[in-house]
Design a protein around this motif. Sequence first.
Motif, PDB file in Angstrom:
ATOM      1  N   GLY A  18      -6.575  -6.583 -14.039  1.00 24.65           N
ATOM      2  CA  GLY A  18      -7.239  -5.685 -13.105  1.00 24.65           C
ATOM      3  C   GLY A  18      -6.263  -4.974 -12.180  1.00 24.65           C
ATOM      4  N   SER A  19      -6.744  -3.872 -11.631  1.00 21.48           N
ATOM      5  CA  SER A  19      -5.946  -3.045 -10.726  1.00 21.48           C
ATOM      6  C   SER A  19      -6.342  -3.297  -9.270  1.00 21.48           C
ATOM      7  N   THR A  20      -5.369  -3.173  -8.396  1.00 17.81           N
ATOM      8  CA  THR A  20      -5.630  -3.268  -6.958  1.00 17.81           C
ATOM      9  C   THR A  20      -5.898  -1.890  -6.350  1.00 17.81           C
ATOM     10  N   ASP A  21      -5.999  -0.867  -7.190  1.00 12.29           N
ATOM     11  CA  ASP A  21      -6.298   0.490  -6.737  1.00 12.29           C
ATOM     12  C   ASP A  21      -7.780   0.589  -6.408  1.00 12.29           C
ATOM     13  N   LEU A  22      -8.108   0.478  -5.128  1.00 16.89           N
ATOM     14  CA  LEU A  22      -9.509   0.433  -4.708  1.00 16.89           C
ATOM     15  C   LEU A  22     -10.189   1.798  -4.696  1.00 16.89           C
ATOM     16  N   THR A  23      -9.455   2.860  -4.960  1.00 15.89           N
ATOM     17  CA  THR A  23     -10.128   4.154  -5.125  1.00 15.89           C
ATOM     18  C   THR A  23     -11.019   4.129  -6.364  1.00 15.89           C
ATOM     19  N   ARG A  24     -10.719   3.224  -7.266  1.00 13.40           N
ATOM     20  CA  ARG A  24     -11.530   3.082  -8.490  1.00 13.40           C
ATOM     21  C   ARG A  24     -12.950   2.602  -8.196  1.00 13.40           C
ATOM     22  N   LEU A  25     -13.168   2.024  -7.004  1.00 17.33           N
ATOM     23  CA  LEU A  25     -14.514   1.603  -6.613  1.00 17.33           C
ATOM     24  C   LEU A  25     -15.487   2.777  -6.610  1.00 17.33           C
ATOM     25  N   THR A  26     -14.991   3.941  -6.262  1.00 18.78           N
ATOM     26  CA  THR A  26     -15.888   5.089  -6.068  1.00 18.78           C
ATOM     27  C   THR A  26     -15.614   6.273  -6.986  1.00 18.78           C
ATOM     28  N   ASP A  27     -14.494   6.279  -7.700  1.00 21.38           N
ATOM     29  CA  ASP A  27     -14.189   7.466  -8.507  1.00 21.38           C
ATOM     30  C   ASP A  27     -14.596   7.355  -9.973  1.00 21.38           C
ATOM     31  N   GLY A  28     -15.258   6.262 -10.329  1.00 17.15           N
ATOM     32  CA  GLY A  28     -15.764   6.133 -11.694  1.00 17.15           C
ATOM     33  C   GLY A  28     -14.753   5.665 -12.720  1.00 17.15           C
ATOM     34  N   THR A  29     -13.591   5.187 -12.272  1.00 17.43           N
ATOM     35  CA  THR A  29     -12.569   4.764 -13.230  1.00 17.43           C
ATOM     36  C   THR A  29     -12.376   3.249 -13.288  1.00 17.43           C
ATOM     37  N   ALA A  30     -13.190   2.488 -12.557  1.00 17.97           N
ATOM     38  CA  ALA A  30     -13.041   1.024 -12.550  1.00 17.97           C
ATOM     39  C   ALA A  30     -13.290   0.460 -13.945  1.00 17.97           C
ATOM     40  N   GLN A 118      -7.142  -8.765   0.096  1.00 16.45           N
ATOM     41  CA  GLN A 118      -8.505  -9.193   0.437  1.00 16.45           C
ATOM     42  C   GLN A 118      -9.055  -8.355   1.586  1.00 16.45           C
ATOM     43  N   GLU A 119      -8.247  -8.129   2.601  1.00 18.63           N
ATOM     44  CA  GLU A 119      -8.689  -7.345   3.758  1.00 18.63           C
ATOM     45  C   GLU A 119      -8.989  -5.907   3.358  1.00 18.63           C
ATOM     46  N   ARG A 120      -8.132  -5.318   2.536  1.00 16.69           N
ATOM     47  CA  ARG A 120      -8.382  -3.946   2.056  1.00 16.69           C
ATOM     48  C   ARG A 120      -9.676  -3.887   1.243  1.00 16.69           C
ATOM     49  N   LEU A 121      -9.902  -4.902   0.408  1.00 15.93           N
ATOM     50  CA  LEU A 121     -11.119  -4.951  -0.397  1.00 15.93           C
ATOM     51  C   LEU A 121     -12.353  -5.081   0.487  1.00 15.93           C
ATOM     52  N   LEU A 122     -12.324  -5.982   1.446  1.00 13.95           N
ATOM     53  CA  LEU A 122     -13.467  -6.158   2.348  1.00 13.95           C
ATOM     54  C   LEU A 122     -13.760  -4.878   3.131  1.00 13.95           C
ATOM     55  N   ARG A 123     -12.716  -4.201   3.552  1.00 11.77           N
ATOM     56  CA  ARG A 123     -12.888  -2.922   4.271  1.00 11.77           C
ATOM     57  C   ARG A 123     -13.511  -1.864   3.355  1.00 11.77           C
ATOM     58  N   ALA A 124     -13.009  -1.774   2.123  1.00 12.84           N
ATOM     59  CA  ALA A 124     -13.538  -0.793   1.171  1.00 12.84           C
ATOM     60  C   ALA A 124     -15.001  -1.086   0.839  1.00 12.84           C
ATOM     61  N   LEU A 125     -15.337  -2.355   0.674  1.00 10.45           N
ATOM     62  CA  LEU A 125     -16.730  -2.729   0.388  1.00 10.45           C
ATOM     63  C   LEU A 125     -17.629  -2.426   1.583  1.00 10.45           C
ATOM     64  N   ASP A 127     -17.090  -0.085   3.854  1.00 17.87           N
ATOM     65  CA  ASP A 127     -17.217   1.363   3.938  1.00 17.87           C
ATOM     66  C   ASP A 127     -18.193   1.896   2.892  1.00 17.87           C
ATOM     67  N   LEU A 128     -18.207   1.290   1.734  1.00 11.70           N
ATOM     68  CA  LEU A 128     -19.076   1.727   0.646  1.00 11.70           C
ATOM     69  C   LEU A 128     -20.532   1.333   0.858  1.00 11.70           C
ATOM     70  N   THR A 129     -20.741   0.116   1.392  1.00  9.76           N
ATOM     71  CA  THR A 129     -22.109  -0.422   1.496  1.00  9.76           C
ATOM     72  C   THR A 129     -22.690  -0.395   2.902  1.00  9.76           C
ATOM     73  N   GLY A 130     -21.834  -0.316   3.906  1.00  5.23           N
ATOM     74  CA  GLY A 130     -22.299  -0.404   5.280  1.00  5.23           C
ATOM     75  C   GLY A 130     -22.510  -1.838   5.741  1.00  5.23           C
ATOM     76  N   VAL A 131     -22.128  -2.807   4.903  1.00  8.95           N
ATOM     77  CA  VAL A 131     -22.295  -4.231   5.219  1.00  8.95           C
ATOM     78  C   VAL A 131     -20.933  -4.858   5.464  1.00  8.95           C
ATOM     79  N   ALA A 132     -20.756  -5.397   6.666  1.00  2.00           N
ATOM     80  CA  ALA A 132     -19.519  -6.104   6.999  1.00  2.00           C
ATOM     81  C   ALA A 132     -19.719  -7.601   6.757  1.00  2.00           C
ATOM     82  N   LEU A 133     -18.772  -8.195   6.084  1.00  4.51           N
ATOM     83  CA  LEU A 133     -18.819  -9.637   5.845  1.00  4.51           C
ATOM     84  C   LEU A 133     -17.959 -10.321   6.894  1.00  4.51           C
TER      85      LEU A 133
END
Length: 134
Positions: A18-30, A118-125, A127-133
Amino acid sequence: MAKPSTLVYLSSSMHRDGSTDLTRLTDGTATYSDTKLWVTALTLALATRWEGTSAHAVDPGWVPTRMGGPAATDDLTAGHRTQTWLATGTGVTPHTGGYWYHQHTEDPHPAARDPRFQERLLRALRDLTGVALD
Protein backbone atom coordinates in the motif's frame (compact mmCIF):
# COMPACT_ATOMS: atom_id res chain seq x y z
CA MET A 1 -21.04 7.16 20.42
CA ALA A 2 -19.29 5.44 23.30
CA LYS A 3 -15.93 3.91 22.51
CA PRO A 4 -16.16 0.13 22.13
CA SER A 5 -14.15 -2.20 24.32
CA THR A 6 -12.93 -4.26 21.36
CA LEU A 7 -12.25 -3.49 17.70
CA VAL A 8 -11.17 -6.12 15.16
CA TYR A 9 -10.41 -4.77 11.68
CA LEU A 10 -9.95 -6.89 8.59
CA SER A 11 -6.65 -6.25 6.85
CA SER A 12 -4.63 -8.21 4.32
CA SER A 13 -1.01 -9.13 3.69
CA MET A 14 -1.44 -6.99 0.59
CA HIS A 15 -1.31 -3.92 2.87
CA ARG A 16 2.47 -4.20 2.59
CA ASP A 17 2.19 -2.95 -1.02
CA GLY A 18 0.00 0.00 0.00
CA SER A 19 0.85 3.65 -0.51
CA THR A 20 1.08 6.37 2.12
CA ASP A 21 -0.09 8.91 -0.49
CA LEU A 22 -3.32 10.04 1.16
CA THR A 23 -4.43 12.08 -1.85
CA ARG A 24 -5.57 8.70 -3.15
CA LEU A 25 -8.38 8.81 -0.56
CA THR A 26 -10.23 11.34 -2.70
CA ASP A 27 -8.79 11.24 -6.22
CA GLY A 28 -10.08 7.81 -7.20
CA THR A 29 -6.68 6.12 -7.45
CA ALA A 30 -6.67 4.14 -4.17
CA THR A 31 -5.86 0.47 -4.58
CA TYR A 32 -6.96 -2.46 -2.44
CA SER A 33 -3.46 -2.52 -0.96
CA ASP A 34 -3.69 1.19 -0.09
CA THR A 35 -6.99 0.72 1.73
CA LYS A 36 -5.65 -2.21 3.73
CA LEU A 37 -2.56 -0.20 4.76
CA TRP A 38 -4.81 2.64 5.85
CA VAL A 39 -7.15 0.40 7.85
CA THR A 40 -4.13 -1.24 9.53
CA ALA A 41 -2.68 2.18 10.42
CA LEU A 42 -6.09 3.32 11.70
CA THR A 43 -6.31 0.21 13.88
CA LEU A 44 -2.87 0.73 15.38
CA ALA A 45 -3.57 4.45 15.91
CA LEU A 46 -6.71 3.63 17.88
CA ALA A 47 -4.82 0.99 19.86
CA THR A 48 -2.49 3.66 21.22
CA ARG A 49 -5.04 6.48 21.54
CA TRP A 50 -8.16 4.86 22.96
CA GLU A 51 -7.37 3.70 26.47
CA GLY A 52 -9.61 0.83 27.48
CA THR A 53 -10.21 -0.27 23.88
CA SER A 54 -8.50 -3.32 22.45
CA ALA A 55 -7.86 -2.78 18.72
CA HIS A 56 -6.34 -5.36 16.37
CA ALA A 57 -5.94 -5.89 12.62
CA VAL A 58 -6.30 -9.36 11.11
CA ASP A 59 -4.96 -10.85 7.91
CA PRO A 60 -7.24 -13.86 7.33
CA GLY A 61 -5.02 -15.10 4.51
CA TRP A 62 -5.88 -15.71 0.87
CA VAL A 63 -9.02 -17.71 1.43
CA PRO A 64 -11.50 -19.35 -0.96
CA THR A 65 -14.33 -16.83 -0.82
CA ARG A 66 -16.10 -15.09 -3.67
CA MET A 67 -13.43 -12.41 -3.50
CA GLY A 68 -10.47 -14.77 -3.01
CA GLY A 69 -11.65 -17.22 -5.63
CA PRO A 70 -11.42 -21.01 -5.80
CA ALA A 71 -7.63 -21.02 -6.31
CA ALA A 72 -7.00 -19.44 -2.89
CA THR A 73 -4.55 -21.51 -0.89
CA ASP A 74 -5.26 -20.49 2.69
CA ASP A 75 -7.57 -22.00 5.31
CA LEU A 76 -10.92 -20.19 5.49
CA THR A 77 -11.59 -21.57 8.98
CA ALA A 78 -8.27 -20.35 10.41
CA GLY A 79 -9.03 -16.82 9.24
CA HIS A 80 -12.30 -16.49 11.12
CA ARG A 81 -10.97 -18.31 14.18
CA THR A 82 -8.43 -15.53 14.69
CA GLN A 83 -11.13 -12.88 14.41
CA THR A 84 -13.35 -14.69 16.92
CA TRP A 85 -10.45 -15.21 19.32
CA LEU A 86 -9.52 -11.53 19.18
CA ALA A 87 -13.14 -10.44 19.66
CA THR A 88 -13.47 -12.54 22.82
CA GLY A 89 -10.12 -11.36 24.18
CA THR A 90 -9.26 -14.71 25.75
CA GLY A 91 -5.48 -14.98 26.16
CA VAL A 92 -4.64 -12.32 23.57
CA THR A 93 -1.12 -10.91 23.91
CA PRO A 94 -0.58 -8.11 23.17
CA HIS A 95 -3.90 -6.92 24.54
CA THR A 96 -4.10 -4.22 21.86
CA GLY A 97 -2.22 -3.09 18.78
CA GLY A 98 -1.51 -6.43 17.13
CA TYR A 99 -1.39 -7.29 13.45
CA TRP A 100 -2.46 -10.93 13.34
CA TYR A 101 -2.29 -13.88 10.97
CA HIS A 102 -3.65 -17.22 12.23
CA GLN A 103 -3.38 -16.27 15.92
CA HIS A 104 0.23 -15.08 15.62
CA THR A 105 1.43 -11.50 15.43
CA GLU A 106 3.39 -10.31 12.44
CA ASP A 107 5.13 -7.05 11.66
CA PRO A 108 2.95 -4.79 9.54
CA HIS A 109 4.16 -2.28 6.96
CA PRO A 110 6.36 0.21 8.90
CA ALA A 111 4.03 3.12 8.06
CA ALA A 112 1.19 1.40 9.93
CA ARG A 113 3.07 1.94 13.22
CA ASP A 114 4.47 5.37 12.31
CA PRO A 115 2.80 7.99 14.56
CA ARG A 116 3.33 10.72 11.94
CA PHE A 117 1.58 8.70 9.24
CA GLN A 118 -1.19 7.74 11.66
CA GLU A 119 -1.72 11.42 12.49
CA ARG A 120 -1.82 12.39 8.80
CA LEU A 121 -4.32 9.58 8.16
CA LEU A 122 -6.57 10.60 11.06
CA ARG A 123 -6.49 14.21 9.87
CA ALA A 124 -7.33 13.20 6.28
CA LEU A 125 -10.20 11.00 7.47
CA ARG A 126 -11.51 13.81 9.68
CA ASP A 127 -11.34 16.27 6.80
CA LEU A 128 -13.13 13.83 4.51
CA THR A 129 -15.87 12.73 6.92
CA GLY A 130 -16.18 15.56 9.42
CA VAL A 131 -15.66 13.03 12.24
CA ALA A 132 -12.71 13.45 14.58
CA LEU A 133 -11.50 10.36 16.40
CA ASP A 134 -10.42 11.69 19.79
